[in-house]
Design an enzyme around this catalytic site. Structure first.
Site, PDB file in Angstrom:
ATOM      1  N   ASP A 199      63.079  38.211  99.296  1.00  0.00           N
ATOM      2  CA  ASP A 199      62.037  38.197 100.326  1.00  0.00           C
ATOM      3  C   ASP A 199      62.611  38.317 101.737  1.00  0.00           C
ATOM      4  O   ASP A 199      62.361  37.486 102.589  1.00  0.00           O
ATOM      5  CB  ASP A 199      61.244  36.882 100.163  1.00  0.00           C
ATOM      6  CG  ASP A 199      60.104  36.765 101.156  1.00  0.00           C
ATOM      7  OD1 ASP A 199      59.457  37.782 101.446  1.00  0.00           O
ATOM      8  OD2 ASP A 199      59.870  35.641 101.653  1.00  0.00           O
TER       9      ASP A 199
ATOM     10  N   GLU B 188      67.771  30.201  94.061  1.00  0.00           N
ATOM     11  CA  GLU B 188      66.644  30.348  93.147  1.00  0.00           C
ATOM     12  C   GLU B 188      66.882  31.264  91.955  1.00  0.00           C
ATOM     13  O   GLU B 188      66.078  32.150  91.676  1.00  0.00           O
ATOM     14  CB  GLU B 188      65.405  30.821  93.914  1.00  0.00           C
ATOM     15  CG  GLU B 188      64.924  29.821  94.934  1.00  0.00           C
ATOM     16  CD  GLU B 188      63.546  30.173  95.506  1.00  0.00           C
ATOM     17  OE1 GLU B 188      63.024  31.256  95.206  1.00  0.00           O
ATOM     18  OE2 GLU B 188      62.997  29.334  96.243  1.00  0.00           O
TER      19      GLU B 188
ATOM     20  N   TYR C  48      57.322  24.382  97.252  1.00  0.00           N
ATOM     21  CA  TYR C  48      56.204  24.897  98.056  1.00  0.00           C
ATOM     22  C   TYR C  48      54.856  24.329  97.604  1.00  0.00           C
ATOM     23  O   TYR C  48      53.855  25.033  97.625  1.00  0.00           O
ATOM     24  CB  TYR C  48      56.214  26.438  98.023  1.00  0.00           C
ATOM     25  CG  TYR C  48      57.364  27.007  98.832  1.00  0.00           C
ATOM     26  CD1 TYR C  48      57.254  27.173 100.201  1.00  0.00           C
ATOM     27  CD2 TYR C  48      58.578  27.329  98.226  1.00  0.00           C
ATOM     28  CE1 TYR C  48      58.310  27.672 100.959  1.00  0.00           C
ATOM     29  CE2 TYR C  48      59.646  27.821  98.970  1.00  0.00           C
ATOM     30  CZ  TYR C  48      59.499  27.987 100.342  1.00  0.00           C
ATOM     31  OH  TYR C  48      60.549  28.471 101.089  1.00  0.00           O
TER      32      TYR C  48
ATOM     33  N   GLU D 185      64.361  24.149 100.930  1.00  0.00           N
ATOM     34  CA  GLU D 185      63.275  24.974 101.481  1.00  0.00           C
ATOM     35  C   GLU D 185      61.964  24.262 101.221  1.00  0.00           C
ATOM     36  O   GLU D 185      61.722  23.797 100.103  1.00  0.00           O
ATOM     37  CB  GLU D 185      63.189  26.343 100.783  1.00  0.00           C
ATOM     38  CG  GLU D 185      64.253  27.318 101.155  1.00  0.00           C
ATOM     39  CD  GLU D 185      64.049  28.697 100.508  1.00  0.00           C
ATOM     40  OE1 GLU D 185      62.892  29.068 100.198  1.00  0.00           O
ATOM     41  OE2 GLU D 185      65.052  29.382 100.302  1.00  0.00           O
TER      42      GLU D 185
HETATM   43  C1  BDP Z   1      61.734  31.130  98.447  1.00  0.00           C
HETATM   44  C2  BDP Z   1      62.902  32.043  98.752  1.00  0.00           C
HETATM   45  C3  BDP Z   1      62.870  32.606 100.167  1.00  0.00           C
HETATM   46  C4  BDP Z   1      61.490  33.061 100.520  1.00  0.00           C
HETATM   47  C5  BDP Z   1      60.547  31.871 100.423  1.00  0.00           C
HETATM   48  C6  BDP Z   1      59.107  32.241 100.807  1.00  0.00           C
HETATM   49  O1  BDP Z   1      64.122  31.367  98.542  1.00  0.00           O
HETATM   50  O2  BDP Z   1      63.806  33.652 100.278  1.00  0.00           O
HETATM   51  O3  BDP Z   1      61.408  33.668 101.773  1.00  0.00           O
HETATM   52  O4  BDP Z   1      60.545  31.434  99.099  1.00  0.00           O
HETATM   53  O5  BDP Z   1      58.381  32.681  99.940  1.00  0.00           O
HETATM   54  O6  BDP Z   1      61.354  31.262  97.151  1.00  0.00           O
HETATM   55  O7  BDP Z   1      58.779  32.114 101.963  1.00  0.00           O
END
Ligand code: BDP
Length: 592
Positions: free
Chosen positions: A176, A411, A468, A503
């Site tokens: 991404d 990931e 997330y 993240e």
């Molecule tokens: C994670 C990835 C990252 C993406 C992020 C996203 O590690 O590279 O930019 O999600 O979706 O899965 O913002």
């Protein structure tokens, strides 16, 4: 590999500037574009990505080779030396030609490579040509879809012609971030005497109040090795002779996060000399703690990208300085080089500024194909290259005090075939430990849907997880998202290892506001972090929070991306969103 420096025994010629550039039309190699000045070429700046420098769809969407050229002359006074051509990074594959002859090739877009050109340079002008490929596939890191083709249409025979129309060679990254390409970091020529220092390995430790620095100097040719250590006032604090040894720095000043202190090892060997900066500091994992200089350290910071207007992924030193300044404004202390090694210049800056770095190899995208019989790690032809990038990264960054942990992937799929994933990654984890004389912790950044099945992430020294809840899962429902996260944390607590979130975040359009926390608004992003952080704060085994992302960044086009990924707490041009102020306040008050 030593960073390039000019000093009393070494000279540097920087080839940064305007080069000639032309996309391959499929005949470049055949017609020997490497051997004579490119016809109808454009003027592009190096180092920088080529994609955004001109208003051309072809530059944005190109898939395959492109050619760069420049000319240089080596001053007469230098020609009795050993002359080396060095590239900071060319993304993703390079073939380098000097006066029409292939002199070196390199695979991998984020690490330096060099080749000696002493006997290859002409007296006068030399033509340097660099062919660059941006292709990503099952055998590159980062990973792309093998064929690089797009299929769009129906399998039905009636629509055969339509289907054929829609198939074309194109980039299909499995990650991404925009697949920027080109000569991304400085190209330099440097000289050394004929007998020269090849490498320096420093392994600092602390004993009582003293710094103990084991060293190994690798040299080529004949000569005696001397090492002296200077403090920041240029006072000699230790001395030794010989290719290996141990230096004691009495009452050493430590390199601390946020309070860097750098010593210099001045190495001489025959006519050559090199000044290697380093810090006295230790790193280790003990129980559920991450220790720097034997004190618990809590990571406050970010996943980032090398990404900016016009330069693309090209090195941008003014931006590096700005980003570190913004980190300090926020009371942050660290970042991860998601998802590839950053420039050596950025690492040098972090050494000086006391910013702590998790150093990641470009292993992103190892996460598809698990369910097909040929799938999983059998599908990826990356094992050998993965070993190479770990080796080259450690070789490049081993002496940086800012680096406190290696990340061997982002990931990967670690849950569908857990044993296969373990079998792939465990030897790489062992390799990183074996190669690093400082034996820094090693991790892999996981993002499992079913964390109960994963046996790879828990085998790392620190468990690093991307989450997330509230964005991709349970979108918009922060109450449920918090509960799901809390539930998961109860599981990790039982593993009894240091754990950090590497993240978490929510796409946010700068300037979009709502009284209630609605997705995409600045209020939602702030509330999202408030909820997640309130859970992180409940657990002692949590050793850090690195949010996603420091700033908005460019990605491929897609229906989930509005002008790129907007999870930054800063915009791409570094304007703060509400969440930046929230984190400034949180980290300023943080007791961790
Ligand atoms: C994670 C990835 C990252 C993406 C992020 C996203 O590690 O590279 O930019 O999600 O979706 O899965 O913002």
């Amino acid at each position: 590999m030593l960073y390039i420096k000019s000093n009393k025994s070494r000279a540097v010629i920087d080839l940064s500037g305007i080069w000639q550039f032309k996309l391959d039309d499929g005949t470049g190699f055949e017609n020997n574009w490497m051997a004579r000045p490119l016809e109808y070429a454009d003027n592009l700046y190096v180092p920088a990505s080529y994609n955004d420098q001109q208003e051309k769809l072809a530059y944005r969407d190109h898939c395959g080779w492109a050619f760069y050229q420049c000319t240089f002359t080596v001053p007469q006074m230098l020609v009795n030396n050993r002359v080396v051509l060095r590239f900071g990074a060319v993304t993703h594959e390079a073939r380098v030609y000097l006066n029409g002859l292939l002199i070196t090739e390199h695979k991998g877009g984020f690490l330096p490579f060099e080749t000696e050109i002493t006997n290859r340079i002409n007296d006068g002008e030399n033509l340097l040509c660099v062919a660059v490929s941006n292709r990503v596939s099952y055998s590159t890191l980062p990973v792309g879809n093998e064929h690089g083709t797009a299929f769009f249409g129906s399998e039905s025979k009636d629509l055969e012609s339509i289907r054929m129309l829609k198939i074309r060679d194109r980039n299909s990254p499995n990650f991404d971030f925009f697949n920027y390409a080109g000569i991304h970091r400085p190209v330099k020529i440097y000289t050394t005497p004929k007998s020269y220092i090849k490498d320096i390995v420093l392994t600092p430790d602390i004993e009582g109040a003293d710094g103990v620095v084991k060293y190994t100097i690798e040299c080529q040719g004949e000569g005696q090795v001397n090492v002296i250590i200077l403090d920041e006032n240029k006072r000699v604090v230790a001395e030794s002779k010989g290719k290996t040894g141990c230096l004691i720095i009495k009452d050493a000043k430590l390199w601390e996060p946020g309070n860097a202190y750098l010593y210099q090892a001045i190495v001489t060997f025959g006519d050559d000399c090199y000044e290697q900066e380093f810090g006295v500091r230790t790193v280790e994992v003990k129980g559920t703690q991450f220790l720097i200089n034997r004190k618990p350290f809590y990571f406050k910071g970010f996943g980032k990208h090398e990404d900016s207007d016009f330069y693309g992924r090209g090195m941008n030193q003014a931006l590096n300085v700005k980003d570190i300044s913004l980190m300090k404004w926020l009371h942050a202390n660290s970042f991860r080089t998601s998802h590839y090694p950053y420039s050596e210049e950025m690492m040098n800056l972090c050494d000086r500024e006391g910013i702590v770095v998790i150093d990641e190899v470009p292993a992103v995208g190892l996460n598809f194909g698990w369910n097909d019989p040929e799938g999983g790690y059998a599908k990826f032809k990356t094992t050998e290259h993965h070993r190479e990038v770990i080796q080259d990264l450690i070789e490049r960054d081993k002496n940086h005090p800012c680096v406190v942990m290696w990340s061997i992937a982002n990931e990967p799929d670690t849950e569908k075939q857990p044993q296969e994933a373990y079998n792939y990654f465990k030897p790489l984890y062992d390799l990183a430990h074996q190669l690093d004389s400082q034996n820094r912790p090693v991790t892999l950044v996981a993002c499992q849907n079913d964390y109960l099945r994963d046996i790879t992430a828990p085998a790392m020294d620190v468990i690093c997880v991307n989450r997330y809840y509230g964005w991709y899962e349970l979108s918009g429902d922060l109450e449920l998202a918090g509960e799901a996260f809390k539930n998961e944390m109860e599981y990790w607590q039982k593993i009894k290892k240091p754990w950090m979130i590497t993240e978490y975040g929510a796409d946010t359009i700068s300037g979009l506001h709502s009284v209630l926390p609605n997705m995409w608004s600045e209020e939602f992003q702030t509330e999202f972090y408030r909820v997640m952080n309130s859970i992180l704060d409940q657990y002692d085994f949590v050793v850090g929070e690195q949010l996603w992302n420091f700033a908005d960044f460019n990605t491929i086009q897609g229906m989930m991306r509005v002008g790129g990924n907007k999870k930054g707490i800063f915009t791409r041009d570094r304007k703060p969103k509400l969440a930046a102020h929230y984190f400034k306040d949180r980290w300023e008050k943080s007791q961790r």
